[in-house]
Design a protein around this motif. Structure first.
Motif, short mmCIF file in Angstrom:
data_model
loop_
_atom_site.label_atom_id
_atom_site.label_comp_id
_atom_site.label_asym_id
_atom_site.label_seq_id
_atom_site.Cartn_x
_atom_site.Cartn_y
_atom_site.Cartn_z
N ASN A 109 -8.00 -7.72 -41.09
CA ASN A 109 -7.46 -8.39 -42.08
C ASN A 109 -6.60 -7.75 -43.31
O ASN A 109 -6.65 -7.92 -44.54
CB ASN A 109 -8.53 -9.03 -42.70
CG ASN A 109 -9.26 -10.06 -41.87
OD1 ASN A 109 -8.76 -10.81 -41.15
ND2 ASN A 109 -10.70 -10.02 -42.01
N GLN B 201 -2.94 -6.76 -44.90
CA GLN B 201 -1.47 -7.49 -45.33
C GLN B 201 -0.86 -5.84 -45.65
O GLN B 201 -1.25 -5.46 -46.67
CB GLN B 201 -1.42 -8.38 -46.27
CG GLN B 201 -2.60 -9.54 -45.76
CD GLN B 201 -2.44 -10.82 -46.83
OE1 GLN B 201 -1.22 -11.37 -47.00
NE2 GLN B 201 -3.56 -10.95 -47.39
N LYS C 183 1.93 -10.96 -41.26
CA LYS C 183 1.45 -11.15 -42.75
C LYS C 183 1.95 -9.70 -43.23
O LYS C 183 0.94 -8.69 -43.69
CB LYS C 183 0.10 -11.29 -42.68
CG LYS C 183 -0.59 -12.71 -42.42
CD LYS C 183 0.00 -13.56 -43.50
CE LYS C 183 -0.85 -13.37 -44.71
NZ LYS C 183 -0.24 -14.53 -45.73
N TYR D 13 3.48 -9.36 -52.90
CA TYR D 13 1.97 -9.99 -52.78
C TYR D 13 2.31 -11.56 -53.09
O TYR D 13 1.34 -12.20 -52.24
CB TYR D 13 1.16 -9.26 -53.87
CG TYR D 13 -0.20 -10.28 -54.04
CD1 TYR D 13 -1.17 -10.42 -53.14
CD2 TYR D 13 -0.07 -11.24 -55.28
CE1 TYR D 13 -2.35 -11.13 -53.29
CE2 TYR D 13 -1.51 -12.02 -55.25
CZ TYR D 13 -2.38 -12.01 -54.48
OH TYR D 13 -3.64 -12.62 -54.54
N ILE E 181 -8.93 -8.62 -55.22
CA ILE E 181 -7.74 -7.86 -54.29
C ILE E 181 -8.19 -6.38 -54.43
O ILE E 181 -8.52 -5.60 -55.16
CB ILE E 181 -6.54 -8.15 -54.98
CG1 ILE E 181 -6.11 -9.65 -54.94
CG2 ILE E 181 -5.42 -7.36 -54.15
CD1 ILE E 181 -4.56 -9.80 -55.84
N SER F 59 1.01 -14.11 -50.20
CA SER F 59 -0.16 -15.03 -50.50
C SER F 59 0.10 -16.53 -50.43
O SER F 59 -0.76 -17.25 -50.34
CB SER F 59 -0.80 -14.84 -51.89
OG SER F 59 0.16 -14.74 -52.81
N THR G 206 -9.19 -9.89 -50.38
CA THR G 206 -7.65 -9.77 -49.84
C THR G 206 -7.35 -8.30 -49.65
O THR G 206 -7.50 -7.36 -50.82
CB THR G 206 -6.67 -10.27 -50.82
OG1 THR G 206 -7.07 -11.96 -50.87
CG2 THR G 206 -5.51 -10.18 -50.53
N ARG G 207 -6.86 -7.55 -48.60
CA ARG G 207 -6.54 -6.15 -48.60
C ARG G 207 -5.27 -6.02 -48.45
O ARG G 207 -4.42 -6.66 -47.46
CB ARG G 207 -7.20 -5.83 -47.23
CG ARG G 207 -8.97 -6.03 -47.51
CD ARG G 207 -9.42 -5.48 -45.96
NE ARG G 207 -10.86 -5.36 -46.02
CZ ARG G 207 -11.59 -5.13 -44.93
NH1 ARG G 207 -11.08 -4.76 -43.69
NH2 ARG G 207 -12.77 -5.26 -44.99
N TYR H 201 -8.95 -14.69 -57.08
CA TYR H 201 -9.55 -13.86 -55.83
C TYR H 201 -9.45 -12.58 -55.61
O TYR H 201 -8.56 -12.21 -56.16
CB TYR H 201 -8.76 -14.65 -54.41
CG TYR H 201 -9.69 -14.45 -53.20
CD1 TYR H 201 -10.85 -15.02 -52.81
CD2 TYR H 201 -9.32 -13.30 -52.28
CE1 TYR H 201 -11.46 -15.03 -51.91
CE2 TYR H 201 -9.96 -13.29 -51.51
CZ TYR H 201 -10.98 -14.09 -50.91
OH TYR H 201 -11.93 -13.74 -49.93
N GLY I 85 -4.75 -12.21 -42.65
CA GLY I 85 -4.93 -11.56 -44.13
C GLY I 85 -6.05 -12.01 -44.75
O GLY I 85 -6.15 -11.42 -46.00
N PHE I 86 -6.77 -12.70 -44.31
CA PHE I 86 -8.11 -13.35 -45.11
C PHE I 86 -9.19 -12.99 -44.25
O PHE I 86 -9.18 -12.75 -42.90
CB PHE I 86 -8.21 -14.70 -45.30
CG PHE I 86 -6.91 -15.14 -46.18
CD1 PHE I 86 -7.33 -15.30 -47.68
CD2 PHE I 86 -5.63 -15.54 -45.79
CE1 PHE I 86 -6.08 -15.73 -48.41
CE2 PHE I 86 -4.60 -15.98 -46.45
CZ PHE I 86 -4.82 -15.85 -47.94
N ARG J 84 -6.41 -21.95 -51.63
CA ARG J 84 -6.16 -20.71 -51.99
C ARG J 84 -7.28 -20.71 -53.26
O ARG J 84 -6.93 -21.46 -54.24
CB ARG J 84 -4.87 -20.20 -52.64
CG ARG J 84 -4.30 -19.76 -51.23
CD ARG J 84 -2.79 -19.11 -51.59
NE ARG J 84 -2.87 -18.00 -52.82
CZ ARG J 84 -2.12 -17.64 -53.58
NH1 ARG J 84 -0.84 -18.17 -53.66
NH2 ARG J 84 -2.25 -16.59 -54.56
#
Length: 816
Positions: free
Chosen positions: A347, A349, A371, A392, A160, A396, A288-289, A158, A467-468, A154
């Motif tokens: 992707n 979440q 996810k 979250y 979001i 994650s 990241t969505r 990152y 999720g990625f 990770r």
């Protein structure tokens, strides 16, 4: 699961194709005057491969000998296919063994990104790498898995994207007030996680048809009752595209109004589908969505649209015009499986922020959507920010790998090595939990092919963490033929005047031709002349009814159990019809060859059930069957029926050793007992040795042979002691020559004791009587005293009583 079923079906079809080839195998052993005894070797031989390509598809352990001179007279082509060690033993040179192997090549292997929040220069999302490697090429041979390692780490800071999708039915009125300031508050909280955060907003109510909403003109303008001012109902509206301006979020959300509908469930699935597929309108980036779905009600799903006359299934495409979903009246609600597919493909979440009442429903939905998370929303959504942050962090901290659709005949397995060295296999091998920022985990991934694809073209599969947006591209190449096949000579003279291709040292026959050198036509396979060569002793059965006559040679049938094999020139032999013992073929102590057991060493019999070992017949005294029987097949057969047991040592009706020899020992040692008169005749079977004391008798620890100690009583109640033993087939009796007789009783002490006992008992009885009388008297006296104390006397005067004293008072007396 369907992929597995297809793989099994393909394997079955391949097996049928191989059986068909078995009917067309070429062998001219009878024509050439030779014979080839069918081998019962490895699976490589059993499958009777007719070419190098077929051979390497059987198993990864199989090799093909391409030496043209490898086969002996009468051997079929399939004998070229065998396990590697057998080929070497059969004098096939290493350079002539075709044994292609699979491989793994890493094409792109960028290291994972180390990204910090406090650096001035920020990387773009597409410049961030969290999974390594990114592309590989695998070359697969059937049955040989290829394994490679994936690393995941990770990245810090990152980016979001968070889209807030809210139910605006009337019951969410107070929730809307708390969400109006969500933008700036959530921006501030998310700064602790990432410096690159964007937020968007959308709302939904219900399909704009009966019976979900009221379609009267007045209710279409204001669906709420009373004095409530509500906006017109709608299915889904994209209010704010993803932006990094929290103030803009607050401004637009503040302008929203509550609407209303008739039924309790809402049309949230329509909204989720549009949010997932309308990437451009929503403004999703490859980061990241997160989709926050906020409601206090249930949901409609596929099939519910029939209530409103909507029967067309949801097409899973974007239908936003002016940020409004325009096809709610035309397409049914999406199914859960459809939503899962779209959310995974894009992707996304999902965080379900729902009230306590609907927690069980959405937790079940969470189990179906990878996810995703469920949080408890307060009645007025006041805890929504904490709910989003917690959800979250939960999402994650877990990485789950998934792969795209696998080609037919290809399987994949995972093994995870997670934080603190925790290893997972099976389904747990796909995921790792409790991952913090900067933690690196790895996955061992094995891909195996069980057959070649029909088109023999490369296939591409993808593996990605749910999720990625990042994924690993895996290119699959299949080894379906040997390298030597590329140098094959079509229509070669080696193959019966051009009836086949000479490749890898053997002929690969053209259609319609069979045989080692393609010398036979399929039309000739069943002719009477050729069938005669397949009948044993000119009988009527072709190949003993256990095979087929191919080109004048018997090719034996295959059984469902590959370990069971027919063999022999006429398939007259097999390895499974031998005698059995203990439900085991050949008793488990031999092998079945041509319906007869070939026993292992130290075993004999038709079922190898007779052991030649006699160790199981040895008794404790070292004798075979205790000298009372014979050892047959490792089991004692007692000659005297009164003896029993594994070594004939048990005799339920026999007296003990001591009792059996008592009379003879008594008559020989002491000239007494029942056999006194016949002692010389009946008791001369043992050697008698007398000793002075019991301590001088032989002890068991001093002897290397069995020894029994005895203690017996004679007619005068005297005890005598002796031992009985058998040494070197000689019976020995050691006896103590002095008897132990009991002494007579002493009269005087007995008389004195009796008299003293009587006197003492009398005195004791008198004392007890006296004590009881004293106790009784004291109790009576105490009772009298108690009654005396409780007596009440009358204090009044007797009316007839007159005192004898008369008192006269002087009236003149003044007390002076």
């Amino acid at each position: 699961m369907p992929d597995v079923c297809f793989c099994v079906a393909d394997a079955f079809l391949l097996f049928l194709q191989m059986d068909l080839r078995l009917l067309l195998i070429a062998s001219l052993s009878a024509v050439l005057g030779g014979s080839w005894a069918q081998q019962e070797g490895s699976i490589c031989i059993k499958r009777n491969a007719q070419s190098c390509g077929e051979c390497i598809q059987v198993s990864e352990t199989c090799g093909w000998c391409s030496d043209p001179d490898f086969l002996g007279e009468g051997e079929p082509k399939s004998a070229r296919c065998d396990d590697l060690e057998s080929l070497k033993k059969r004098q096939c040179g290493v350079d002539n063994i075709e044994n292609p192997r699979g491989s793994v090549v890493v094409n792109r292997n960028n290291p994972v990104t180390i990204r910090k929040k406090d650096v001035a220069e920020k990387l773009k999302p597409e410049q961030i790498t969290q999974i390594q490697p990114q592309k590989l090429t695998l070359t697969l041979r059937s049955g040989e898995p290829q394994t490679f390692e994936l690393k995941f780490k990770r990245a810090e800071d990152y980016p979001i994207d968070l889209y807030y999708l809210m139910d605006l039915s009337f019951s969410m009125k107070d929730d809307l007030e708390n969400v109006k300031n969500l933008g700036t508050d959530l921006m501030r909280e998310m700064q602790e996680i990432t410096s690159d955060f964007r937020i968007g907003f959308g709302s939904f109510v219900e399909k704009t048809v009966m019976p979900y909403i009221s379609t009267t003109p007045a209710r279409l303008i204001n669906p709420c009752t009373g004095n409530q001012n509500c906006t017109s109902p709608f299915s889904y509206k994209n209010v704010l595209k993803l932006t990094n301006k929290g103030d803009e979020f607050n401004r637009l959300v503040s302008q929203q109004q509550i609407s209303g509908n008739l039924d309790s469930p809402e049309g949230g699935f329509d909204a989720i589908m549009q949010v997932a597929v309308c990437e451009e309108q929503i403004g999703w980036r490859n980061v990241t969505r997160l989709l926050v779905f906020s409601t206090d009600a249930g949901f409609h799903f596929a099939g519910d649209g029939k209530l409103g006359g909507i029967v067309l299934p949801n097409d899973g495409k974007c239908h936003l015009e002016n940020n409004m979903y325009t096809m709610s009246h035309y397409y049914d609600y999406p199914s859960i499986a459809h939503l899962v597919q779209k959310l995974s493909d894009h992707n996304i979440q999902t965080i379900f922020a729902v009230t306590e009442e609907f927690q069980p429903v959405y937790k079940e939905l969470k189990n179906l959507i990878p996810k995703s998370a469920v949080g408890t929303l307060s009645s007025n959504s006041s805890n929504v920010i904490k709910l989003i942050i917690d959800a979250y962090n939960s999402l994650s901290s877990e990485v789950i790998l998934e792969n795209g659709r696998l080609p037919e005949g290809v399987s994949i397995s995972y093994k995870s090595v997670c934080k603190n060295g925790v290893v997972g296999t099976g389904e747990n091998g796909r995921k790792c939990s409790n991952i913090s920022i900067g933690d690196e985990v790895s996955f061992q991934i094995s891909i195996e092919s069980t057959s070649c694809p029909a088109n023999n073209k490369p296939e591409v599969i993808t593996i990605k963490p749910l999720g990625f947006n990042e994924e690993v591209e895996v290119v699959l190449n299949f080894i379906c033929d040997c390298e030597c096949a590329a140098n094959g000579e079509p229509n070669s003279e080696e193959c019966d005047e051009g009836n086949g291709t000479f490749e890898c040292g053997a002929c690969k026959c053209n259609d319609g031709r069979i045989g080692r050198t393609c010398e036979c036509s399929k039309d000739e396979v069943r002719t009477e002349d050729l069938d005669a060569n397949c009948r044993k002793d000119n009988g009527t059965d072709i190949c003993s009814n256990n095979g087929d006559c191919v080109c004048g040679t018997c090719e034996c049938k295959k059984r469902e159990n590959p370990a069971e094999i027919y063999s022999g020139k006429y398939c007259e032999c097999d390895n499974f019809n031998c005698d059995r013992s203990n439900n085991q073929l050949c008793g488990g102590h031999g092998r079945c060859e041509c319906r007869k057991c070939v026993c292992d060493a130290n075993y004999t019999g038709s079922a190898c059930d007779c052991s030649l070992e006699n160790s199981t017949c040895l008794a404790k005294n070292g004798q075979i069957c205790n000298g009372r029987g014979t050892c047959e097949c490792g089991i004692c057969k007692c000659t005297n029926l009164k003896f029993q047991g594994p070594t004939c040592e048990i005799c339920p009706t026999c007296p003990g050793v001591c009792t059996e020899h008592k009379d003879c020992v008594q008559c020989r040692a002491f000239n007494a007992g029942e056999k006194k008169d016949t002692c010389e005749e009946d008791c001369n079977y043992f050697q008698l040795i007398k000793v002075n004391d019991r301590d001088k008798l032989p002890q068991p620890t001093d002897q290397s042979f069995p020894l029994t100690h005895c203690k017996e009583r004679d007619a005068n109640d005297c005890w005598f002691y002796y031992t009985y033993a058998i040494r070197n087939e000689t019976k020995e009796v050691y006896v103590v020559e002095i008897l132990e007789c009991p002494a007579g009783p002493d009269i005087i002490p007995i008389v004195v004791g009796v008299v003293a006992g009587i006197v003492l008992i009398g005195l004791a009885l008198l004392l007890i009587w006296k004590l009881l009388m004293i106790i009784h008297d004291r109790r009576e006296f105490a009772k009298f005293e108690k009654e005396k104390m409780n007596a009440k006397w009358d204090t009044g005067e007797n009316p007839i009583y007159k005192s004898a004293v008369t008192t006269v008072v002087n009236p003149k007396y003044e007390g002076k």
